[in-house]
Design a protein around this motif. Structure first.
Motif: not given
Length: 570
Positions: A202-219
């Motif tokens: 991966a070139s980037d990691i995104h750790v993202e909080p939302y109202e009812k969930e949280m997710r982790v994405r890789y580029r």
């Protein structure tokens, strides 16, 4: 248990006969073997009497089996599971692949028939042997048999009742956040995310909080992919852990922050993560950019350049003064291209200084300066300082304003080679970007030597590449002449384990190179539009980004869809 054919004395005799070692070296290796144990071949390489690759190739020729480089090979976890670690360590071997009822095993001693019989018995497969160096097998055993923790296993040890959901962003005690960030499951989860991203390329990691969930994405290869959804209750603990590792202020959650995490991965390899936090509606989003110097490709011929544009680019780099501009959006590989240029120019006779924000990779022999806007050290300030440092070559990370552009142009006109980047769509529009900043047309035409625009397109996975049905209309839509479309053979990736069933693995650069010829300079002085500049450049032989993409399709490197995604019609 070594077979008689591969006894220490036998291997030594064979190596002596081939003049690969001397009698004195053999004697010293045997003395070392008596003192410390281990195989003769290992001791010969440890003492530097023979290269590992040389010994492996010799054994491959001697026993008529292929050799393999385990560092270039990604072994499937299902194949590793066929052989226990104890057996692999006992016989100094590792399974690398299977085909039907045959298991391919890499061994340091391909003549050890007792080991081969044992492997056949414990696995139930027919054994086909390939040879690899003893050191690489030991490293592979450590790497593939090390205890890995899955996301589910991490979550099993986590009691969600331990952490409360914060009602507002201002609630919460700093000490409580520090304590929750140090909880073992949270630490393991963060380590899992970082290591997994490295393994997947991966070139980037995104750790993202939302109202009812949280997710982790890789580029990965330029495309974002969701990899996990941690429980929302982990939000603050996860963010705090990352901020502690990056030495950021965990109490400050209202302002963006920048930091860095450095991981040591063994074998002298280090991985840097550039960390940025951004306050969002439901908490802080954390983005980590992975900077792996070991993967930095500095060989221009391997970046994706076609011969003619590469020759023009190299010619511009040999000029004693002038400006070379590399353009493209964020993540299009501009930094790699500039670093490749600098590595070619990096000679003892040249004083090279760079102003970067931030310094992504450390290049020995080059004076790299990290920008700090908060204390007034910006590109313009650094550029002024460089001109008092007796420079030959200057690299400015990015031209963002008139002040930086003006100093850069003046430096290019006073005997310095200046390399820089701009955020524009193509080469002709770069000229107008400089004009819009306030640089006079005569200065642009006098200073700029060459402009290079680039994009990164995903490559078809070589492991599952296959011919696909012809698509003449698709080719015509991207600019191929109808009479030429029949000459194309189109390929696609079917999807396999290596590419994660995506059909693509790795990226290739598409380049557009515009040399500032006398005719182009005349157009600039006469106030020509970007479209007129483009038409004249194409008339002189410039290959646009779309044309470069079409060429990569013709070569079977990428697909029509990727070229449409990364480039616009001419």
């Amino acid at each position: 248990m070594a077979s008689p054919a591969q006894s220490p004395g036998r291997l030594g005799e064979l190596l002596l006969r081939e003049n690969l070692i001397s009698p004195t070296q053999l004697q010293k290796a045997q003395e070392e073997q008596r003192k410390t144990g281990g195989r003769l071949g290992y001791n010969l390489t440890k003492l530097g009497f023979i290269e590992e690759s040389e010994l492996t190739n010799f054994l491959s020729r001697q026993y008529g089996v292929p050799s393999i480089s385990l560092t270039d090979f990604d072994i499937d976890a299902e194949v590793i599971a066929l052989l226990k670690r104890e057996v692999a360590e006992k016989h100094l071997c590792i399974p690398v692949n299977r085909a039907g009822n045959t298991l391919i095993v890499a061994m340091a001693d391909p003549s050890n028939i007792f080991a081969i019989d044992d492997l056949k018995f414990v696995t139930g497969y027919n054994i086909e042997v390939v040879v690899a160096s003893e050191v690489s097998i030991k490293e592979a055993v450590d790497r593939y048999y090390s205890p890995t923790v899955s996301y589910d296993e991490v979550m099993e040890g986590f009691d969600e009742a331990d952490i409360e959901i914060e009602k507002t962003e201002d609630d919460g005690n700093v000490l409580d956040m520090e304590k929750s960030a140090e909880d073992a499951p949270v630490v393991r989860l963060v380590n899992l995310i970082l290591v997994d991203a490295i393994k997947r390329g991966a070139s980037d990691i995104h750790v993202e909080p939302y109202e009812k969930e949280m997710r982790v994405r890789y580029r990965i290869d330029g495309m974002l992919q969701e990899v996990m959804r941690p429980p929302l209750k982990l939000k603050n603990a996860l963010t705090s852990r990352l901020k502690i590792m990056a030495e950021l202020d965990i109490a400050e959650r209202r302002l963006p922050q920048d930091g860095r995490i450095k991981l040591k991965l063994g074998k002298g390899r280090e991985m840097d993560f550039r960390v940025n936090t951004l306050p969002t509606l439901f908490g802080e989003k954390v983005v980590l950019r992975l900077l792996d110097k070991s993967n930095l490709q500095l060989d221009m011929t391997k970046l994706g350049f076609d011969p003619k544009p590469l020759a023009e680019f190299k010619k511009a780099l040999t000029q004693p003064y002038g400006m070379v501009l590399v353009t493209g959006p964020t993540g299009s590989g501009k930094t790699t291209t500039l670093y490749s240029a600098l590595s070619e120019l990096n000679k003892v006779s040249h004083n090279i200084s760079t102003a970067e924000d931030p310094v992504e990779y450390n290049l020995p022999g080059i004076n790299q300066c990290h920008m700090h806007d908060d204390i007034g050290l910006n590109f313009a300030t650094a550029l002024r300082a460089f001109l008092r440092q007796d420079p030959d070559i200057i690299m400015v990370g990015e031209i963002r304003d008139f002040e930086t552009a003006e100093i850069g142009v003046k430096a290019a006109l006073t005997g310095h080679l200046v390399l820089s980047t701009l955020h524009t769509n193509d080469c002709p529009s770069t000229v107008h970007r400089l004009l819009n900043m306030g640089i006079e047309p005569f200065l642009v035409s006098a200073a700029v030597l060459l402009i290079l625009a680039q994009r990164l397109a995903r490559k078809i996975c070589v492991e599952c590449k296959e011919v696909t049905e012809a698509n003449p209309q698709g080719l015509i839509d991207i600019g191929v002449k109808p009479e030429d479309a029949a000459a194309f053979t189109l390929y696609k990736g079917a999807g396999c384990r290596v590419c994660g069933n995506k059909g693509y693995k790795g990226r290739v650069a598409l380049y557009e190179v515009m040399t500032m010829s006398d005719e182009i300079k005349e157009f600039v002085l006469n106030g020509a539009s970007a479209a007129e500049l483009k038409a004249e450049a194409i008339r002189q032989g410039m290959r646009t980004l779309r044309m470069s993409g079409v060429q990569k399709i013709k070569e079977g490197v990428t697909t029509i869809e990727e070229v449409c995604r990364t480039t616009t019609a001419d």
